[in-house]
Motif scaffolding. Structure first.
Motif, PDB file in Angstrom:
ATOM      1  N   PHE A   1      -3.712   2.064  -6.104  1.00 20.30           N
ATOM      2  CA  PHE A   1      -3.258   2.958  -5.349  1.00 20.30           C
ATOM      3  C   PHE A   1      -4.388   3.715  -4.874  1.00 20.30           C
ATOM      4  N   LYS A   2      -4.533   4.119  -3.671  1.00 14.67           N
ATOM      5  CA  LYS A   2      -5.824   4.750  -3.115  1.00 14.67           C
ATOM      6  C   LYS A   2      -5.377   6.227  -2.760  1.00 14.67           C
TER       7      LYS A   2
ATOM      8  N   LYS B   1      -1.891  12.057  -0.841  1.00 15.14           N
ATOM      9  CA  LYS B   1      -1.054  10.859   0.064  1.00 15.14           C
ATOM     10  C   LYS B   1      -1.284   9.423  -0.531  1.00 15.14           C
ATOM     11  N   THR B   2      -0.589   8.406  -0.386  1.00 21.86           N
ATOM     12  CA  THR B   2      -1.010   7.243  -0.661  1.00 21.86           C
ATOM     13  C   THR B   2       0.018   6.173   0.151  1.00 21.86           C
ATOM     14  N   HIS B   3      -0.339   4.916  -0.070  1.00 23.00           N
ATOM     15  CA  HIS B   3       0.596   3.836   0.646  1.00 23.00           C
ATOM     16  C   HIS B   3       0.804   2.990  -0.326  1.00 23.00           C
ATOM     17  N   VAL B   4       2.138   2.701  -0.154  1.00 20.25           N
ATOM     18  CA  VAL B   4       2.663   1.816  -0.838  1.00 20.25           C
ATOM     19  C   VAL B   4       3.070   0.295  -0.317  1.00 20.25           C
ATOM     20  N   GLY B   5       2.680  -0.751  -0.831  1.00 20.55           N
ATOM     21  CA  GLY B   5       2.715  -1.982  -0.215  1.00 20.55           C
ATOM     22  C   GLY B   5       1.393  -2.398   0.433  1.00 20.55           C
ATOM     23  N   VAL B   6       1.621  -3.642   1.256  1.00 15.81           N
ATOM     24  CA  VAL B   6       0.321  -4.052   1.719  1.00 15.81           C
ATOM     25  C   VAL B   6      -0.316  -3.384   2.812  1.00 15.81           C
TER      26      VAL B   6
ATOM     27  N   PHE C   1      -5.607  -8.945  -2.556  1.00 18.53           N
ATOM     28  CA  PHE C   1      -4.940  -7.561  -2.020  1.00 18.53           C
ATOM     29  C   PHE C   1      -5.140  -6.653  -3.406  1.00 18.53           C
TER      30      PHE C   1
ATOM     31  N   LEU D   1      -5.326   6.109  -8.200  1.00 17.48           N
ATOM     32  CA  LEU D   1      -4.510   6.159  -9.318  1.00 17.48           C
ATOM     33  C   LEU D   1      -4.992   5.225 -10.412  1.00 17.48           C
TER      34      LEU D   1
ATOM     35  N   ARG E   1       5.996  -0.421 -10.062  1.00 15.19           N
ATOM     36  CA  ARG E   1       4.640   0.144  -9.621  1.00 15.19           C
ATOM     37  C   ARG E   1       4.161   1.278 -10.640  1.00 15.19           C
TER      38      ARG E   1
ATOM     39  N   LEU F   1       2.021  11.492  -4.025  1.00 20.75           N
ATOM     40  CA  LEU F   1       2.232  12.129  -5.509  1.00 20.75           C
ATOM     41  C   LEU F   1       2.996  13.299  -5.612  1.00 20.75           C
TER      42      LEU F   1
ATOM     43  N   LEU G   1      -2.304 -13.110  -1.970  1.00 20.35           N
ATOM     44  CA  LEU G   1      -1.105 -13.243  -1.315  1.00 20.35           C
ATOM     45  C   LEU G   1      -1.371 -14.044  -0.227  1.00 20.35           C
TER      46      LEU G   1
ATOM     47  N   PHE H   1      -0.509   2.908 -12.627  1.00 19.95           N
ATOM     48  CA  PHE H   1      -0.058   2.714 -11.262  1.00 19.95           C
ATOM     49  C   PHE H   1      -0.543   1.266 -10.596  1.00 19.95           C
TER      50      PHE H   1
ATOM     51  N   ARG I   1       6.052 -12.726   2.810  1.00 21.20           N
ATOM     52  CA  ARG I   1       4.843 -12.670   2.023  1.00 21.20           C
ATOM     53  C   ARG I   1       5.020 -13.045   0.443  1.00 21.20           C
TER      54      ARG I   1
ATOM     55  N   GLU J   1      -1.220  -0.338   5.388  1.00 22.44           N
ATOM     56  CA  GLU J   1      -1.441   1.204   5.054  1.00 22.44           C
ATOM     57  C   GLU J   1      -1.091   1.781   6.724  1.00 22.44           C
TER      58      GLU J   1
ATOM     59  N   ASN K   1      -0.101  -1.245  -7.318  1.00 24.67           N
ATOM     60  CA  ASN K   1       0.682  -1.622  -5.890  1.00 24.67           C
ATOM     61  C   ASN K   1       0.979  -2.920  -5.836  1.00 24.67           C
TER      62      ASN K   1
ATOM     63  N   ILE L   1       3.096  -6.232  -5.240  1.00 22.91           N
ATOM     64  CA  ILE L   1       3.627  -6.871  -4.055  1.00 22.91           C
ATOM     65  C   ILE L   1       5.043  -7.524  -4.362  1.00 22.91           C
TER      66      ILE L   1
END
Lengths: 458, 458
Positions: B152-153, A153-158, B148, B168, B216, A168, B91, B202, B100, A160, B204, B206
């Motif tokens: 990707f975590k 799992k991850t997060h896309v954008g600012v 920021f 990533l 991305r 993935l 940002l 990858f 943003r 979480e 992330n 903005i």
């Protein structure tokens, strides 16, 4: 037998590391568990394998096309595919030693029962009823089994939060289904036709292992072959036969391959037939590739979740239907491992043993190696000239260090089919010696006839 | 000018979508922002581009080797590289409309100041001092700029905590540095030599955008060329010249390429020289590729963080040193976009306009297309036979639907260099018509001479 095979695995791993096929990832930081990088020769082998697969399964058929879909797709794809809800391992902890295990693995190892498709409750009962012992400490007291999702799992954008969560991909197949409609609309292919993809997938496996056999990050080559619902047996047999032909081309011996027809009661509910092609790895007979007839399960799930019309209308009969699929799947890294294990051999040359990687020509990282007999500058001109000539025909190594015998051995170990030696006679007769990896036979060939001679060998 | 270029972008995107080069990812689920999938022709184009790059920059040099490192490496790699601490966008939010923005982008757009390397505080001062307006609502009140992180975590293993956090990869280059020691030990290459990699990275971002220009998830082709500290100008010029030669081979016109030598005051502190190769995209002159002399920055950081000895000992002079690197970098997707924009053209044929993708032979998804004049079964045998023959020479399309004129136009649009038409005369003269994409000249060739004829064209 077990002993011999244990040694093979160790030998292959040692060769792969020392010759630059496979290194532990991030090794200067103590490595990353179960993660491997490909070195200079590993990249070439993998590229050759992927290109051969693409040529064999895609470009040699006028009804096959490719896609290359994203690794981070819209997360709803994974809801539709069932991966968010159901894609996981069942885990238990030993209450005594605190070690964590995949329930199916310990049950299979300890009492040889296959629990595929069983619920957590059923698994728990099997553990208790059979007094299954902890593989680490021998205790028989496990926690309740619980599901663990395999998607990273991850997060896309600012921000979480749940809205920005993404995954993935856990397999490449969904990219073929989500693009089915666009491909029908733009590629002019008609059912039956197939969509293929080679690419990375990621699974947060609890128990990866056996070197590059099972890793968290891996590459899959697979295709979805779309068919009319009524007619699956013939294409199933066709592709299964093609898979065996491909195995032959890449040098996997027939007697090490076993078709395992999954019995009806163990099939996924949507599959009418699944065959695992298993290979005799040094650590046992394990799944190498698979082929499954999945009916219309995948497209139907996407129709349900996306509300899009993913049916197909036959332009001749005007019949409208949701196509069924046959899905052949190949793990790229485990195929490389099978290739290395099959190609590895030891010969006796007089009193000395030599190690030879008997890779097929198409897979060998280097097709040729140019070896000037000495580092003396008068040979370099000729040697570089020959290297430039051969590089146009195929990837060519250049090695001028150490004795010629050691250099031959090294090229044998990395599977180079032909060594071309430039010596002091070359300066007089304008010819070089070609040495064959397998027969060790040497042939003297004029430089101006070299291109033709080697093209014939290719 | 702006108008014309705007139309080019739209035309290229429309063609790419309608002909199966590029589709929006996960489109049946409303898409995934700024994510694109490659369709059947896009995959072939990308594979051709990557294989050509590999042949040109790696296999054609006897001192270049490849690696293929993991996407999820040991997270300490990214601490050493500075990506965990410093890799990010600055940002700001507009306090009025809540939108943003990347601070560097709005400053650059509104007042044409480049803020690369500036601190958050300096950026804040520039915004206030210049009364920079919000691009959305025109207000001039922004939040304090904040960093920021672009990595990707994710989490590896069962428990989501700091210990299991992983990233990533944000670039491929670190895989070359972490494997430097293993490659020196096993590949027998001596400085100067290079390590290359093609693979996904990858970020992330903005504000991704401009179609496949900034996404991305993207692919990078790059190499690290390791050199003796004293001698960087010559190899820098050598690889820069090679990059331009490569641009020429893939059909990018010289007058659309611009070397932008980054001025000293804007260079990263570790770089002595960086050249951005910019391309005239329809949306402006933007960075396509780059080449940077990074001194020993990367290896030294890894020495500091890993405590490993990553120095190199010259086998001739016994001099021990940390090699410096020159790093040429290529964004694969933006190169594809540059190729498509350069190849796109419109001709007048009599009164009708036709669209032609003038792709170089090596890049064209299909080298040939076999077009039976009619679907009548008597032509099919010959047509399939020709298709099988040509498929051995290169990827070949087969199309039997619609009028021959429409099929020629379609093959022109996807850049197929040669169409081979099988007609009723073929049944008598055993010959076919070859049509040239660019000249539209037609030549009649006997089927048994076809292979030789087309091999010469390749």
């Amino acid at each position: 037998m077990a002993n011999k095979d244990d040694k093979l695995m160790e030998k292959v791993q040692t060769l792969a590391r020392n010759r630059g096929f496979v290194y532990p990832d991030s090794e200067i930081y103590g490595g990353m568990a179960n993660t491997w990088d490909l070195g200079p020769l590993g990249v070439e082998l993998k590229n050759n394998l992927k290109q051969l697969w693409w040529k064999f399964f895609v470009q040699s058929h006028d009804n096959m096309v490719g896609v290359d879909s994203a690794i981070i797709m819209n997360p709803r794809v994974w809801e539709a595919s069932g991966h968010v809800g159901e894609f996981g391992d069942v885990l238990v902890d030993c209450k005594k030693c605190q070690n964590r295990f995949r329930a199916d693995h310990i049950i299979e190892e300890v009492i040889q029962i296959d629990v595929e498709g069983k619920t957590s409750k059923e698994i728990s009962e099997i553990l208790t009823k059979n007094k299954v012992k902890c593989p680490s400490c021998g205790a028989t007291d496990f926690t309740e089994p619980r599901q663990f999702n395999l998607l990273f799992k991850t997060h896309v954008g600012v921000i979480e939060d749940d809205k920005s969560a993404a995954y993935l991909r856990g397999e490449t197949a969904q990219g073929m289904f989500t693009n089915f409609k666009n491909i029908v609309a733009t590629s002019r292919k008609r059912v039956p036709f197939g969509i293929a993809q080679i690419g990375k997938a990621f699974r947060n496996e609890i128990t990866p292992g056996n070197y590059i056999f099972r890793t968290r990050e891996f590459e899959i080559a697979e295709f979805e072959y779309f068919i009319h619902p009524g007619d699956w047996e013939k294409p199933f047999e066709f592709w299964l036969a093609n898979m065996h032909e491909f195995a032959d081309i890449i040098g996997l011996p027939k007697n090490k391959l076993h078709d395992h027809d999954i019995p009806k009661e163990k099939l996924a509910h949507y599959s009418k037939r699944t065959v695992d092609i298993e290979f005799d790895f040094p650590f046992g007979q394990k799944e190498l590739w698979g082929i499954a007839y999945r009916q219309d399960y995948d497209l139907s799930r996407h129709i349900e979740y996306s509300k899009e019309d993913l049916s197909y209308t036959d332009p001749m009969t005007s019949e409208k239907y949701v196509p069924h699929v046959i899905e052949p799947t190949f793990g790229v890294e485990r195929t490389m491992l099978a290739i290395l294990c099959s190609a590895y051999s030891e010969d006796m040359v007089g009193d000395e043993s030599r190690t030879v990687l008997r890779l097929p020509m198409t897979l060998a990282p280097f097709k040729f190696a140019v070896l000037p007999l000495s580092k003396k500058p008068e040979l370099e001109g000729n040697a570089k000239e020959v290297w430039t000539l051969l590089s146009k025909l195929g990837n060519t190594d250049y090695d001028e260090t150490q004795s010629i015998g050691k250099r031959y051995r090294r090229q044998d170990e990395i599977g180079t089919p032909y060594c071309i030696t430039v010596d002091f006679e070359t300066l007089e007769d304008n010819a070089v010696t070609i040495r064959d990896r397998d027969t060790m036979k040497q042939t003297r060939v004029k430089i101006n006839e070299l291109e033709k001679h080697l093209t014939d060998l290719l």
